[in-house]
Design a protein around this motif. Structure first.
Motif, PDB file in Angstrom:
ATOM      1  N   VAL A 325       0.821  -1.224   0.000  1.00 30.95           N
ATOM      2  CA  VAL A 325       0.000   0.000   0.000  1.00 30.95           C
ATOM      3  C   VAL A 325       0.847   1.262   0.000  1.00 30.95           C
ATOM      4  O   VAL A 325       0.358   2.337  -0.363  1.00 30.95           O
ATOM      5  N   LYS A 326       2.108   1.168   0.415  1.00 28.35           N
ATOM      6  CA  LYS A 326       2.936   2.360   0.525  1.00 28.35           C
ATOM      7  C   LYS A 326       3.574   2.765  -0.788  1.00 28.35           C
ATOM      8  O   LYS A 326       4.032   3.902  -0.944  1.00 28.35           O
ATOM      9  N   THR A 327       3.643   1.844  -1.757  1.00 28.27           N
ATOM     10  CA  THR A 327       4.253   2.157  -3.046  1.00 28.27           C
ATOM     11  C   THR A 327       3.352   1.667  -4.176  1.00 28.27           C
ATOM     12  O   THR A 327       2.375   0.961  -3.957  1.00 28.27           O
ATOM     13  N   GLY A 328       3.707   2.031  -5.402  1.00 32.00           N
ATOM     14  CA  GLY A 328       2.942   1.603  -6.568  1.00 32.00           C
ATOM     15  C   GLY A 328       1.785   2.536  -6.874  1.00 32.00           C
ATOM     16  O   GLY A 328       1.633   3.610  -6.282  1.00 32.00           O
ATOM     17  N   VAL A 329       0.963   2.107  -7.819  1.00 33.40           N
ATOM     18  CA  VAL A 329      -0.215   2.891  -8.201  1.00 33.40           C
ATOM     19  C   VAL A 329      -1.458   2.072  -7.878  1.00 33.40           C
ATOM     20  O   VAL A 329      -1.514   0.871  -8.129  1.00 33.40           O
ATOM     21  N   HIS A 330      -2.446   2.734  -7.296  1.00 34.28           N
ATOM     22  CA  HIS A 330      -3.677   2.089  -6.848  1.00 34.28           C
ATOM     23  C   HIS A 330      -4.861   2.892  -7.352  1.00 34.28           C
ATOM     24  O   HIS A 330      -4.754   4.100  -7.575  1.00 34.28           O
ATOM     25  N   GLY A 331      -5.982   2.246  -7.531  1.00 35.51           N
ATOM     26  CA  GLY A 331      -7.174   2.975  -7.947  1.00 35.51           C
ATOM     27  C   GLY A 331      -8.320   2.050  -8.274  1.00 35.51           C
ATOM     28  O   GLY A 331      -8.280   0.847  -7.984  1.00 35.51           O
TER      29      GLY A 331
END
Length: 479
Positions: A325-331
């Motif tokens: 949850v702290k890195t990357g892309v989410h949506g």
């Protein structure tokens, strides 16, 4: 009856069917009162050198479930060859409820003679429970991740103190392989392997790690090569895998200081090629980023060393889960016309590996390396694809997509909206469902639940999710 009324009938039937499925699934997967000793032919394995026996491990799992019931759920994904349940601990602020959050799984004791992982995973679960609402890292994981812990994948091998399972099969060579046609028939695989495969198909995991012993290194795909040569063989997400492995290694007490493995990480095929491994199968078939973690130079160290090994690995395990949850892309991905979540595929330009958005909320969680610019594309059948460019810094980035339906030359919408044709076959199927005796008993309840589901879905789809501001993520981007 108008079309909207007719379309509500399938919803009622689906809701009822889902309830029946959930009930049957819960009954089949988890019978709280059952223990290994309930079977007359099962004896508890002895406590070898201070390690928990299978019976003691089961009791520890059940005791955890009772003590930490507010943030956990205990369930089984199947049974071993000898009938031992493969117990899983789920830890979340909403256990058992699907949410638009990443899921992470830990698997221990893949090899029966590598028992350190099963001991550390029980300690991990208890640490999270003890530190919930006290420690920021524990809070962040429990509130933003669904963590699933399988302490022992191979209880039979542990009881026999050997590498393979009860049939002497190495479970980390029993999965379908991308290079060589081994284990093509699912029914021919071991029950422990099949249980893992069913589990991964049921839950969409973002990332995963299995705990092993005999070395000190974080291993990442690919595990094999096309020609069986021992050489570095990179996956499409090689950079992301190296980053994840480094998170574990550099959070560890001394893994990153390894003289054998630079930075304490290794590509599996560069170390020694294997085929039928679990981590490659996870990535290929489920889009799950799995590491194989060798956490102890000695496969079966003295039990007096377990506390030290726990302290050496604790922050590595916690930081690895937090990375989802702290890195990357989410949506999430929505339809502009119906405002409902869409089944979608997320692609990153230059990386030949897609990830799927979740089935219920259309949420995606794409692990990427910080400090790089990416072009992210969302696509769904019957809708126009959309892309956006993000620059991923240290924190996670949120990018939601709102897709428009495709149109033909006449300007009509293609492949969008509710199919309310109500053909004869569908009506007959609906009559069969509604005429079921169980439906007669529970119709009032089902109608009420369907109505609540409609209200909840409408509320959900008309408002975008609250994003993880507490984690320092960027302001959400809507495309």
């Amino acid at each position: 009856m108008n079309s909207s009324s007719f379309c509500s009938l399938p919803l009622i039937a689906i809701t009822y069917s889902c309830l029946l499925y959930l009930v049957s699934a819960r009954v089949g997967e988890f019978t709280p009162g059952r223990r290994l000793l309930d079977d007359a032919h099962h004896k508890p394995s002895i406590n070898i050198e201070g390690y928990m026996s299978n019976y003691e491990l089961e009791n520890a799992i059940m005791a955890f479930g009772e003590r930490c019931s507010n943030i956990s759920r205990i369930y089984s994904i199947g049974r071993s060859v000898n009938g031992f349940p493969l117990w899983v601990i789920e830890i979340s602020d909403n256990p058992g409820r699907e949410e638009p959050e990443p899921a992470f799984k830990f698997i221990g004791n893949v090899h029966g003679d590598e028992p350190v992982g099963r001991e550390l995973l029980i300690r991990l679960a208890n640490w999270l429970c003890d530190n919930y609402l006290k420690d920021p890292l524990a809070d962040m994981i429990i509130k933003n991740v669904h963590l699933h812990i399988l302490p022992s994948m191979n209880p039979d091998g542990f009881a026999l103190r050997k590498r393979g399972n009860a049939k002497n099969v190495d479970l980390n060579r029993d999965f379908p392989d991308q290079f060589f046609a081994t284990n093509d028939l699912e029914d021919a695989r071991q029950p422990e392997t099949k249980a893992i495969m069913r589990w991964i198909r049921r839950i969409q995991f973002t990332a995963s790690a299995s705990l092993h012993g005999g070395a000190l290194v974080a291993n990442y795909p690919w595990d094999g090569t096309e020609d069986k040569k021992k050489e570095y063989y990179a996956s499409p997400d090689d950079d992301a895998f190296r980053f994840l492995a480094s998170v574990y290694s550099h959070s560890h007490y001394n893994m990153s200081k390894s003289k054998e493995f630079p930075e304490g990480i290794t590509n599996g095929a560069a170390w020694y090629p294997i085929y039928g491994g679990m981590q490659d199968w996870n990535y290929i078939h489920a889009g799950c980023f799995e590491l194989t973690l060798e956490i102890s130079d000695c496969k079966w160290p003295n039990a007096s060393e377990l506390s030290t090994l726990w302290e050496y690995n604790r922050m590595s395990m916690l930081n690895l889960v937090a990375t989802t949850v702290k890195t990357g892309v989410h949506g999430r991905v929505f339809s502009v016309d119906t405002r409902t979540p869409l089944p979608a595929i997320i692609d990153i330009n230059g990386i030949n590996k897609s990830v799927k958005a979740g089935r219920l909320f259309a949420d995606y969680h794409r692990l990427l390396v910080p400090g790089v610019k990416y072009q992210v594309t969302a696509s769904s059948p019957g809708y126009k694809s959309k892309s956006t460019t993000i620059f991923l810094v240290e924190e996670a980035t949120t990018a939601d997509f709102i897709l428009e339906p495709e149109t033909n030359n006449a300007g009509k919408i293609v492949g969008s909206g509710c199919d309310c044709s109500g053909n004869y076959k569908n009506r007959l199927e609906m009559v069969d469902i509604l005429a079921h005796p169980q439906m007669e008993i529970s119709m009032v309840i089902i109608v009420a639940l369907a109505f609540l589901l409609l209200l909840y879905r409408r509320k959900l789809c008309l408002s975008f999710p609250k994003h993880r501001q507490a984690l320092g993520s960027k302001r959400p981007t809507v495309v």
